[in-house]
Design an enzyme around this catalytic site. Structure first.
Site, PDB file in Angstrom:
ATOM      1  CB  THR A  12      19.310   4.994  51.041  1.00 19.74           C
ATOM      2  OG1 THR A  12      20.916   4.453  50.797  1.00 19.74           O
ATOM      3  CG2 THR A  12      18.884   3.636  52.338  1.00 19.74           C
ATOM      4  CG  LEU A  14      22.367  10.493  44.713  1.00 21.96           C
ATOM      5  CD1 LEU A  14      22.395  11.458  43.560  1.00 21.96           C
ATOM      6  CD2 LEU A  14      22.485   8.804  44.417  1.00 21.96           C
ATOM      7  CG  HIS A  15      23.836   7.135  51.500  1.00 21.14           C
ATOM      8  ND1 HIS A  15      24.960   6.671  52.481  1.00 21.14           N
ATOM      9  CD2 HIS A  15      22.676   6.209  51.266  1.00 21.14           C
ATOM     10  CE1 HIS A  15      24.633   5.704  51.656  1.00 21.14           C
ATOM     11  NE2 HIS A  15      23.851   5.253  50.875  1.00 21.14           N
ATOM     12  CG  LEU A  16      29.483  10.205  52.557  1.00 20.25           C
ATOM     13  CD1 LEU A  16      29.564  12.320  51.918  1.00 20.25           C
ATOM     14  CD2 LEU A  16      29.690  11.020  53.992  1.00 20.25           C
ATOM     15  CD  GLU A  87      24.006   2.869  48.808  1.00 23.30           C
ATOM     16  OE1 GLU A  87      22.716   2.690  48.579  1.00 23.30           O
ATOM     17  OE2 GLU A  87      24.623   2.922  50.065  1.00 23.30           O
TER      18      GLU A  87
END
Length: 88
Positions: A12, A14-16, A87
């Site tokens: 996904t 670099l989300h939060l 992740e």
């Protein structure tokens, strides 16, 4: 000044959460740490800057470190991304 390219493997991007981990790693070092992705340049020590770069899976980042611990900082940043930023 040293630099190295690395590819983002996170499905996904670099989300939060991974952006926060990236910043936390960057804050360990005294050097200025930035990265370039496409035409964007971001400060790796700023979550808003990292999120604003819009990094997606498969993007190539080029980290640039400048300062007294630049070699160590570059190795740490590249390792963090290769490890999946919590992740993968």
């Amino acid at each position: 000044m040293v630099s190295q390219k690395v590819v983002i493997k996170n499905p996904t991007g670099l989300h939060l959460r991974p952006a926060g981990i990236l910043c936390k790693v960057a804050m360990r070092y005294k050097s200025l740490i930035t990265f370039q992705v496409r035409e964007n340049t971001a400060n790796a020590k700023s979550v808003l800057s990292v999120l604003g770069a819009g990094v997606k899976c498969g993007d190539e980042l080029e980290f640039t470190c400048q300062g007294i611990d630049e070699e160590e900082a570059l190795a740490g940043m590249v390792q963090a991304v290769e490890d999946g930023l919590g992740e993968i």
